[in-house]
Design a protein around this motif. Structure first.
Motif, PDB file in Angstrom:
ATOM      1  N   ASN A  77      -8.804  -8.769   0.236  1.00 19.32           N
ATOM      2  CA  ASN A  77      -9.161  -9.724  -0.809  1.00 19.32           C
ATOM      3  C   ASN A  77      -7.935 -10.233  -1.558  1.00 19.32           C
ATOM      4  OD1 ASN A  77     -11.912  -9.517  -0.233  1.00 19.32           O
ATOM      5  ND2 ASN A  77     -12.234  -7.860  -1.696  1.00 19.32           N
ATOM      6  N   ALA A  78      -6.984  -9.341  -1.832  1.00 27.14           N
ATOM      7  CA  ALA A  78      -5.769  -9.750  -2.527  1.00 27.14           C
ATOM      8  C   ALA A  78      -4.939 -10.700  -1.677  1.00 27.14           C
ATOM      9  CB  ALA A  78      -4.944  -8.524  -2.911  1.00 27.14           C
ATOM     10  N   THR A  79      -4.830 -10.399  -0.389  1.00 28.10           N
ATOM     11  CA  THR A  79      -4.082 -11.269   0.511  1.00 28.10           C
ATOM     12  C   THR A  79      -4.719 -12.651   0.556  1.00 28.10           C
ATOM     13  OG1 THR A  79      -3.428  -9.373   1.845  1.00 28.10           O
ATOM     14  CG2 THR A  79      -3.187 -11.531   2.847  1.00 28.10           C
ATOM     15  N   ALA A  80      -6.038 -12.700   0.659  1.00 26.12           N
ATOM     16  CA  ALA A  80      -6.738 -13.980   0.683  1.00 26.12           C
ATOM     17  C   ALA A  80      -6.551 -14.750  -0.622  1.00 26.12           C
ATOM     18  CB  ALA A  80      -8.218 -13.758   0.951  1.00 26.12           C
ATOM     19  N   ALA A  81      -6.448 -14.019  -1.741  1.00 25.46           N
ATOM     20  CA  ALA A  81      -6.284 -14.662  -3.046  1.00 25.46           C
ATOM     21  C   ALA A  81      -4.854 -15.089  -3.319  1.00 25.46           C
ATOM     22  CB  ALA A  81      -6.753 -13.708  -4.149  1.00 25.46           C
ATOM     23  N   GLY A  82      -3.917 -14.654  -2.480  1.00 27.22           N
ATOM     24  CA  GLY A  82      -2.533 -15.045  -2.659  1.00 27.22           C
ATOM     25  C   GLY A  82      -1.822 -14.315  -3.772  1.00 27.22           C
ATOM     26  N   VAL A  83      -2.200 -13.051  -4.012  1.00 31.49           N
ATOM     27  CA  VAL A  83      -1.553 -12.264  -5.062  1.00 31.49           C
ATOM     28  C   VAL A  83      -1.025 -10.961  -4.481  1.00 31.49           C
ATOM     29  CG1 VAL A  83      -2.956 -13.257  -6.897  1.00 31.49           C
ATOM     30  CG2 VAL A  83      -3.712 -11.156  -5.773  1.00 31.49           C
ATOM     31  N   THR A  84      -0.086 -10.352  -5.183  1.00 34.91           N
ATOM     32  CA  THR A  84       0.507  -9.087  -4.752  1.00 34.91           C
ATOM     33  C   THR A  84       0.031  -7.966  -5.656  1.00 34.91           C
ATOM     34  OG1 THR A  84       2.479 -10.192  -3.918  1.00 34.91           O
ATOM     35  CG2 THR A  84       2.660  -7.840  -4.364  1.00 34.91           C
ATOM     36  N   VAL A  85      -0.544  -6.943  -5.049  1.00 36.68           N
ATOM     37  CA  VAL A  85      -1.028  -5.771  -5.770  1.00 36.68           C
ATOM     38  C   VAL A  85      -0.535  -4.529  -5.037  1.00 36.68           C
ATOM     39  CG1 VAL A  85      -3.056  -4.477  -6.526  1.00 36.68           C
ATOM     40  CG2 VAL A  85      -3.095  -6.981  -6.586  1.00 36.68           C
ATOM     41  N   ASN A  86       0.014  -3.577  -5.779  1.00 42.57           N
ATOM     42  CA  ASN A  86       0.450  -2.307  -5.190  1.00 42.57           C
ATOM     43  C   ASN A  86      -0.690  -1.305  -5.298  1.00 42.57           C
ATOM     44  OD1 ASN A  86       3.259  -3.024  -4.666  1.00 42.57           O
ATOM     45  ND2 ASN A  86       3.426  -3.166  -6.894  1.00 42.57           N
ATOM     46  N   ALA A  87      -1.243  -0.905  -4.156  1.00 42.96           N
ATOM     47  CA  ALA A  87      -2.443  -0.064  -4.153  1.00 42.96           C
ATOM     48  C   ALA A  87      -2.106   1.392  -3.882  1.00 42.96           C
ATOM     49  CB  ALA A  87      -3.427  -0.568  -3.104  1.00 42.96           C
ATOM     50  N   HIS A  88      -2.809   2.283  -4.566  1.00 43.45           N
ATOM     51  CA  HIS A  88      -2.574   3.721  -4.435  1.00 43.45           C
ATOM     52  C   HIS A  88      -3.899   4.435  -4.203  1.00 43.45           C
ATOM     53  CE1 HIS A  88       1.603   3.516  -6.162  1.00 43.45           C
ATOM     54  NE2 HIS A  88       1.086   2.397  -6.626  1.00 43.45           N
ATOM     55  N   HIS A  89      -3.986   5.223  -3.141  1.00 40.33           N
ATOM     56  CA  HIS A  89      -5.167   6.020  -2.858  1.00 40.33           C
ATOM     57  C   HIS A  89      -5.011   7.339  -3.609  1.00 40.33           C
ATOM     58  CE1 HIS A  89      -7.707   8.416   0.277  1.00 40.33           C
ATOM     59  NE2 HIS A  89      -8.410   8.091  -0.787  1.00 40.33           N
ATOM     60  N   ALA A  90      -5.655   7.438  -4.756  1.00 40.70           N
ATOM     61  CA  ALA A  90      -5.450   8.620  -5.601  1.00 40.70           C
ATOM     62  C   ALA A  90      -6.552   8.726  -6.644  1.00 40.70           C
ATOM     63  CB  ALA A  90      -4.092   8.536  -6.295  1.00 40.70           C
ATOM     64  N   PRO A  91      -6.962   9.962  -7.000  1.00 40.52           N
ATOM     65  CA  PRO A  91      -7.965  10.160  -8.042  1.00 40.52           C
ATOM     66  C   PRO A  91      -7.374  10.179  -9.450  1.00 40.52           C
ATOM     67  CG  PRO A  91      -7.409  12.259  -7.050  1.00 40.52           C
ATOM     68  CD  PRO A  91      -6.623  11.213  -6.296  1.00 40.52           C
ATOM     69  N   THR A  92      -6.056  10.282  -9.553  1.00 43.80           N
ATOM     70  CA  THR A  92      -5.387  10.312 -10.850  1.00 43.80           C
ATOM     71  C   THR A  92      -4.290   9.248 -10.864  1.00 43.80           C
ATOM     72  OG1 THR A  92      -3.656  11.880 -10.193  1.00 43.80           O
ATOM     73  CG2 THR A  92      -5.771  12.805 -10.918  1.00 43.80           C
ATOM     74  N   LEU A  93      -3.495   9.250 -11.922  1.00 40.29           N
ATOM     75  CA  LEU A  93      -2.395   8.287 -12.024  1.00 40.29           C
ATOM     76  C   LEU A  93      -1.058   8.904 -11.631  1.00 40.29           C
ATOM     77  CD1 LEU A  93      -3.334   6.451 -15.353  1.00 40.29           C
ATOM     78  CD2 LEU A  93      -4.112   6.036 -13.008  1.00 40.29           C
ATOM     79  N   ASP A  94      -1.091  10.058 -10.971  1.00 40.08           N
ATOM     80  CA  ASP A  94       0.146  10.740 -10.613  1.00 40.08           C
ATOM     81  C   ASP A  94       0.995   9.956  -9.619  1.00 40.08           C
ATOM     82  OD1 ASP A  94      -0.632  12.782 -12.273  1.00 40.08           O
ATOM     83  OD2 ASP A  94      -1.344  14.096 -10.660  1.00 40.08           O
ATOM     84  N   THR A  95       0.362   9.079  -8.843  1.00 35.93           N
ATOM     85  CA  THR A  95       1.109   8.336  -7.820  1.00 35.93           C
ATOM     86  C   THR A  95       1.728   7.049  -8.346  1.00 35.93           C
ATOM     87  OG1 THR A  95      -0.882   7.182  -7.074  1.00 35.93           O
ATOM     88  CG2 THR A  95      -0.338   9.258  -5.979  1.00 35.93           C
ATOM     89  N   VAL A  96       1.426   6.678  -9.584  1.00 39.02           N
ATOM     90  CA  VAL A  96       2.040   5.485 -10.175  1.00 39.02           C
ATOM     91  C   VAL A  96       2.997   5.925 -11.270  1.00 39.02           C
ATOM     92  CG1 VAL A  96       0.163   3.926  -9.600  1.00 39.02           C
ATOM     93  CG2 VAL A  96       0.085   5.177 -11.754  1.00 39.02           C
ATOM     94  N   GLU A  97       4.112   5.251 -11.351  1.00 36.69           N
ATOM     95  CA  GLU A  97       5.167   5.658 -12.279  1.00 36.69           C
ATOM     96  C   GLU A  97       5.238   4.738 -13.486  1.00 36.69           C
ATOM     97  OE1 GLU A  97       8.765   5.689 -10.044  1.00 36.69           O
ATOM     98  OE2 GLU A  97       8.222   7.455  -8.856  1.00 36.69           O
ATOM     99  N   GLY A  98       5.692   5.306 -14.593  1.00 34.69           N
ATOM    100  CA  GLY A  98       6.004   4.518 -15.767  1.00 34.69           C
ATOM    101  C   GLY A  98       4.807   4.158 -16.615  1.00 34.69           C
ATOM    102  N   ALA A  99       5.090   3.338 -17.635  1.00 34.88           N
ATOM    103  CA  ALA A  99       4.070   2.895 -18.583  1.00 34.88           C
ATOM    104  C   ALA A  99       3.605   1.488 -18.230  1.00 34.88           C
ATOM    105  CB  ALA A  99       4.632   2.921 -20.001  1.00 34.88           C
ATOM    106  N   PHE A 100       2.415   1.145 -18.735  1.00 33.82           N
ATOM    107  CA  PHE A 100       1.814  -0.148 -18.421  1.00 33.82           C
ATOM    108  C   PHE A 100       1.469  -0.893 -19.701  1.00 33.82           C
ATOM    109  CE2 PHE A 100       1.234   2.420 -14.698  1.00 33.82           C
ATOM    110  CZ  PHE A 100       1.438   1.528 -13.640  1.00 33.82           C
ATOM    111  N   ALA A 108       0.829  -1.205   0.000  1.00 27.77           N
ATOM    112  CA  ALA A 108       0.000   0.000   0.000  1.00 27.77           C
ATOM    113  C   ALA A 108       0.862   1.252   0.000  1.00 27.77           C
ATOM    114  CB  ALA A 108      -0.916  -0.005   1.222  1.00 27.77           C
ATOM    115  N   HIS A 109       0.225   2.356  -0.380  1.00 31.92           N
ATOM    116  CA  HIS A 109       0.919   3.634  -0.467  1.00 31.92           C
ATOM    117  C   HIS A 109      -0.011   4.720   0.071  1.00 31.92           C
ATOM    118  CE1 HIS A 109       4.096   1.859  -3.000  1.00 31.92           C
ATOM    119  NE2 HIS A 109       3.109   1.120  -3.462  1.00 31.92           N
ATOM    120  N   ALA A 110       0.512   5.911   0.163  1.00 34.26           N
ATOM    121  CA  ALA A 110      -0.267   7.088   0.581  1.00 34.26           C
ATOM    122  C   ALA A 110      -0.972   6.862   1.906  1.00 34.26           C
ATOM    123  CB  ALA A 110      -1.286   7.456  -0.498  1.00 34.26           C
TER     124      ALA A 110
END
Length: 333
Positions: free
Chosen positions: A197-220, A13-15
């Motif tokens: 839910n992600a923890t229960a599913a056994g996966v890793t997700v980086n979560a950002h509390h934000a209304p825009t994409l400014d908190t995530v870097e790079g291209a997808f 998690a972030h923010a």
């Protein structure tokens, strides 16, 4: 058949969010609840709110008879009459409230793709309710189909915008185990449930509390989104799609996403569009955005007519129907 228990996982998690589900916390109790339900083979497919209302209005559905009634149908129950561990974990998580002499759960649990998802109890009146329903299943299936057609390559970067309960991010992370998966949302309660839910599913997700994409870097390489698409007088986050008869948020998210797609990357949008005199304004707007940036666009209706009851609302006075649509926009390699 007993469900396979997932391996341990984490949603970073972030923010200001916690990095893990802390031992002994309310979140830990909710995680333990999901695992308890998983071990017991719990399953519940969440219907539309209108169907839910019709079912629970039946004379024999006024009080819970089992855990599925409590955590699926959101029915009240008497203490001591359901699984003791489930009741204890709900209590420990602070997710029980009084309803006269009975108690109700503040959360529901639904099954999707052999995973369990926490979300808000019925009815979802709160402005920050975390919604889950038939759209969640269609969105998950669309992601699976689209990801299956992507050429396999190491370390895909995937982003789910407006993740809600985490369906898009978790389905993508489960399908692409080597991918780096990020998610954003403006609703702290949604991010909380997505983390669990992600923890229960056994996966890793980086979560950002934000209304825009400014908190995530790079291209997808892949960006997914299932934005709300209904006009909502109460401006509930999970439901209100803004202008364009509810399509404005879908267009805004797509425009944000296109700027962050890597060469050969694709945006997978699942949403609804109000049709006025045969015209689909969202389709035209997405076509214009795709053409301006040199993107390919595959746009199709998945269901021509949903939420017909909304047409009685003032904001839909000129709308013929609301269609469910899938739009896949691709940046040239």
């Amino acid at each position: 058949m007993e469900r396979r228990r997932p391996v341990a996982g984490v949603i970073a998690a972030h923010a200001g969010e916690a990095d893990t589900v802390a031992s002994g916390s309310e979140d830990a109790a909710l995680l333990a609840l999901l695992r308890r339900l998983d071990e017991g083979g719990y399953a519940f497919v969440t219907p539309t709110p209108l169907t839910h209302a019709r079912v629970v209005a039946r004379a024999d559905r006024q009080r819970a008879r089992c855990v599925r009634d409590v955590l699926g149908w959101s029915l009240p129950f008497a203490r001591g009459e359901i699984d003791a561990e489930v009741e204890m974990l709900l209590d420990r998580a602070g997710m029980l409230h009084a309803d006269g002499a009975l108690s109700r759960s503040r959360v529901r649990v639904s099954s999707l793709h052999d995973r369990l998802f926490l979300h808000s109890a019925y009815p979802t009146h709160d402005t920050d309710a975390v919604f889950f329903g038939p759209d969640s299943y269609r969105f998950a299936d669309l992601i699976r189909v689209e990801l299956a057609s992507i050429a396999v390559r190491a370390r895909l970067r995937i982003l789910d915008i407006g993740t809600g309960s985490g369906v898009g991010a978790i389905v993508a992370a489960s399908a692409c185990r080597d991918a780096q998966v990020c998610a954003t949302d403006i609703n702290p309660r949604a991010l909380r449930f997505a983390r669990i839910n992600a923890t229960a599913a056994g996966v890793t997700v980086n979560a950002h509390h934000a209304p825009t994409l400014d908190t995530v870097e790079g291209a997808f390489d892949v960006i997914t989104a299932n934005p709300p698409y209904i006009i909502d007088a109460n401006s509930r986050l999970y439901r209100d799609g803004g202008g364009m008869h509810g399509a404005q948020l879908s267009l805004d998210m797509t425009r944000m996403a296109l700027d962050r797609l890597a060469p050969g990357g694709r945006m997978i949008l699942y949403t609804g569009s109000a049709i006025v005199e045969g015209d689909d304004a969202l389709k035209r707007a997405l076509a214009d955005a795709a053409s301006a940036g040199g993107f390919g666009l595959d746009y199709r209706e998945l269901d021509p007519d949903v939420f017909g009851e909304e047409l009685d609302q003032p904001g839909y006075a000129d709308v013929e129907r609301i269609a469910l649509v899938a739009a896949v926009l691709t940046r040239p390699a």
